[in-house]
Design a protein around this motif. Structure first.
Motif, short mmCIF file in Angstrom:
data_model
loop_
_atom_site.label_atom_id
_atom_site.label_comp_id
_atom_site.label_asym_id
_atom_site.label_seq_id
_atom_site.Cartn_x
_atom_site.Cartn_y
_atom_site.Cartn_z
N ASN A 1 6.20 2.58 -2.97
CA ASN A 1 6.44 1.26 -3.59
C ASN A 1 5.80 1.25 -4.97
O ASN A 1 4.64 0.88 -5.13
N GLU A 2 6.56 1.67 -5.96
CA GLU A 2 6.01 1.81 -7.32
C GLU A 2 6.01 0.50 -8.10
O GLU A 2 5.49 0.44 -9.21
N ALA A 3 6.61 -0.54 -7.53
CA ALA A 3 6.68 -1.82 -8.24
C ALA A 3 5.32 -2.52 -8.27
O ALA A 3 5.10 -3.40 -9.11
N VAL A 4 4.43 -2.14 -7.36
CA VAL A 4 3.14 -2.82 -7.25
C VAL A 4 2.03 -1.79 -7.40
O VAL A 4 2.03 -0.74 -6.75
N GLY A 5 1.06 -2.09 -8.27
CA GLY A 5 -0.11 -1.24 -8.38
C GLY A 5 -0.94 -1.29 -7.10
O GLY A 5 -0.87 -2.26 -6.34
N LEU B 1 0.82 -1.22 0.00
CA LEU B 1 0.00 0.00 0.00
C LEU B 1 0.85 1.26 0.00
O LEU B 1 0.33 2.35 -0.29
N ASP B 2 2.12 1.16 0.32
CA ASP B 2 2.99 2.33 0.41
C ASP B 2 3.10 3.01 -0.97
O ASP B 2 3.50 2.38 -1.95
N CYS C 1 -2.75 2.80 7.83
CA CYS C 1 -3.56 4.02 7.79
C CYS C 1 -2.84 5.16 7.07
O CYS C 1 -3.44 5.88 6.25
N GLN C 2 -1.54 5.38 7.40
CA GLN C 2 -0.86 6.49 6.76
C GLN C 2 -0.72 6.31 5.26
O GLN C 2 -0.83 7.28 4.48
N HIS C 3 -0.50 5.04 4.83
CA HIS C 3 -0.41 4.78 3.38
C HIS C 3 -1.77 5.02 2.71
O HIS C 3 -1.84 5.64 1.64
N LEU C 4 -2.83 4.56 3.36
CA LEU C 4 -4.17 4.74 2.78
C LEU C 4 -4.57 6.21 2.75
O LEU C 4 -5.25 6.66 1.82
N GLN C 5 -4.15 6.99 3.79
CA GLN C 5 -4.49 8.41 3.81
C GLN C 5 -3.85 9.12 2.64
O GLN C 5 -4.48 9.93 1.95
#
Length: 628
Positions: free
Chosen positions: A557-561, A553-554, A591-595
């Protein structure tokens, strides 16, 4: 050429030349003593006197005596004039070609010219001289029809000699550079020595031209040894040398040896050479197809001896990998031949496997799939799933999968009607070979597009137990196919519960960025399994899986959609899952990644996932500065 020798000609006096009578006796003699090219002199004859003692003397006799005499006789003919004009044309071409050959100082070192062509040519010319004597005899020994036939045979023999002579001249073998010969090169050898690994391209080209010349000119033993040499050198480096064979050799002359009229020893070696060329490189495979190899190979597979069937099957399997050749199989009636080769007891197990592989190649052609089914391909392939060896079973599964995946509902229904799905499931249970598992599972997945097949699979707990094991331990391709089946089928909650142990492997699959289709399959399978409450609880307790999911979710982390991991988080935090999953996700930093994703507002479902984790605190979260 064998010509029936007439009785020795008697002296012809003027009274016999003026013989009167009906029928053939009225024919005008070929020539008169005054106009004959041999008037006042004996006709050249190496039989009446001392025979030439060397090839050089023989060539000199032909060039300066026999051919000039026959050319004059042909022009002055008054009987069967049309045939003699044709012979004159061939004799003129022969004289020119022989003069060209004689201009080379190396012709005498070429055994094809010296030991084969020259003696054979002398024999033909002697017979033709005898025929000219028979045309001078008004009594026409043997009759006019027999004389016509013998002249036609002589013309055919001259055509063969011209073909062979022109072949040697075009190949450059009569004028070859002496510098290309190695110190060990014996010019009198029945075939040139096979060039070594360090041979230059020029030496290799000379060798191939010589081999193919001997295939067309030589006697049986010469052709056999030439084929042996060709096989030896091709086997040393097929990819490199096959291309040179295409450029320097004469592929049609090799393919002619596949004809049923060819000697069995030559057919066997020629079939081996064609199989080598078919599997060696794209260039050689295309070349033999373009020169018409498919028809003779299919005939060998259909009615040839066992050894030749296997060689033909190897070549056909390699050739049908090309779209054009696969399409042409139907035009040659090859589908029925390949199906017959797949039947139990029709030949060796190796032939069965190769024929099934060729059918799989042919099944890729839209216009041929329906014809394959109409010709009875489905029962033959289904039977092969149990009766063949491992390779045959793998290729049968692959072909059934191709028919099911690329064919319509009718083809899938035909496979199910022949118990194809049950045979595939049995093959999958018994298989330990990774490739066999992959082929069987892909065929089952293709058949699952049929509602009847999907219903049967969804109600089979043993099948999903096997899918669980394959997701955990299978190859990447098998994992993806198994995950796709879990996502697409509708098993009961009990079956889904039994697959809980596969979820960590599915999360790991989701973490890898390639291929995207594998990620999608893993997310679909997880979403399906997480519909069961106990599975959500089970996954949330797996710390490694939760950590992996949060890391995906980070935004950094651009390797994963982000769409797929967000969908899994939504499934994991579904209503009734309890607070354990939400708490662990929050503690892991979700939570911080989702925000941040919610602020960007580009990923569907992010805000909903964040609300599920935080509950009523959602509004306050947007004002919190999370640590970077």
């Amino acid at each position: 050429m064998q010509l029936t020798q007439p009785p020795p000609s008697q002296p012809i006096d003027n009274k016999r030349r003026k013989r009167k009578g009906g029928g053939e006796g009225k024919s005008t003699p070929m020539t008169s003593p005054a106009s004959s090219p041999a008037a006042g002199a004996a006709a050249p004859d190496d039989e009446g006197g001392e025979s030439p003692s060397s090839p050089a003397e023989s060539l000199d006799l032909i060039l300066h005596h026999i051919l000039p005499f026959l050319l004059g006789a042909a022009l002055s003919a008054r009987l069967l004039v049309g045939r003699w004009r044709l012979l004159h044309s061939k004799l003129s071409l022969l004289l020119s070609a022989l003069a060209d050959a004689a201009a080379s100082s190396r012709w005498i070192s070429n055994p094809l010219f010296r030991d084969h062509l020259l003696p054979s040519l002398r024999s033909t010319l002697r017979d033709l001289r005898t025929l000219s004597d028979r045309c001078l005899d008004p009594s026409l020994p043997g009759g006019k029809l027999r004389l016509q036939s013998d002249l036609d045979i002589a013309a055919s023999a001259l055509s063969l000699h011209l073909h062979d002579l022109h072949l040697l001249l075009r190949s450059g073998l009569l004028h070859r550079d002496a510098s290309l010969a190695s110190p060990a090169d014996d010019s009198a050898a029945i075939v040139l020595p096979v060039p070594g690994p360090s041979a230059s391209r020029a030496e290799l080209a000379l060798f191939f031209r010589d081999v193919f010349a001997r295939l067309q000119i030589g006697a049986l033993d010469l052709k056999g040894k030439a084929l042996d040499s060709l096989l030896d050198i091709l086997a040393s480096d097929p990819a490199k040398l096959s291309r040179l064979v295409v450029e320097e050799g004469d592929i049609p002359s090799l393919l002619r040896l596949l004809d049923p009229s060819a000697h069995s020893l030559l057919r066997d070696r020629a079939a081996a050479a064609v199989a080598l060329l078919a599997t060696a490189s794209d260039a050689s495979r295309h070349a033999i197809f373009e020169e018409g190899a498919l028809g003779p190979l299919l005939r060998l597979l259909d009615s040839g001896p066992a050894a030749l069937k296997e060689r033909a099957a190897v070549a056909i399997h390699a050739m049908t990998a090309d779209h054009a050749c696969a399409w042409a199989v139907s035009a040659y009636g090859g589908v029925s031949i390949l199906l017959a080769a797949c039947l139990s007891g029709s030949g060796s197990l190796a032939v069965q496997a190769l024929a099934a592989g060729s059918l799989n190649n042919v099944a890729a052609i839209d216009d041929i799939r329906t014809a394959m089914v109409e010709e009875g391909a489905v029962p033959v392939l289904v039977d092969l799933l149990l009766s063949g060896n491992l390779e045959a079973r793998k290729n049968a599964a692959l072909c059934i999968g191709s028919l099911a995946a690329m064919g319509g509902a009718e083809i899938r229904a035909a496979i199910l009607q022949e118990s194809g799905l049950l045979r595939l499931l049995q093959f999958l249970r018994e298989a330990s070979d990774p490739e066999a598992i992959d082929h069987a599972l892909k065929a089952i997945s293709a058949l699952s597009a049929s509602p009847a097949a999907a219903k049967l699979l969804s109600s089979s707990p043993p099948f999903f137990i096997q899918l669980t094991d394959l997701i955990k331990r299978g190859s990447a391709g098998v994992q993806q196919t198994a995950a796709t089946l879990v996502a697409d089928l509708t098993p009961s909650e009990d079956i889904k519960r039994s697959m809980a142990e596969s979820m960590p492997a599915l999360v790991k699959m989701l973490e890898f960025s390639k291929p995207a289709s594998a990620q999608s399959a893993a997310a679909g399978a997880l979403t399906s399994l997480l519909a069961v409450r106990s599975n959500r609880r089970e996954l949330s307790r797996d710390e490694k899986s939760v950590t992996r999911l949060v890391q995906m979710l980070d935004p950094r982390n651009e390797a994963v959609g982000k769409e797929l991991p967000v969908a899994v988080v939504l499934a994991l935090t579904a209503s009734g899952s309890g607070g354990g999953a939400r708490k662990r996700l929050a503690e892991a930093g979700a939570c911080q990644h989702l925000q941040k994703l919610a602020e960007a507002d580009i990923v569907p479902g992010v805000k909903k996932a964040l609300q599920r984790i935080t509950g009523s605190r959602l509004k306050n979260l947007f004002s919190i500065s999370w640590p970077q």
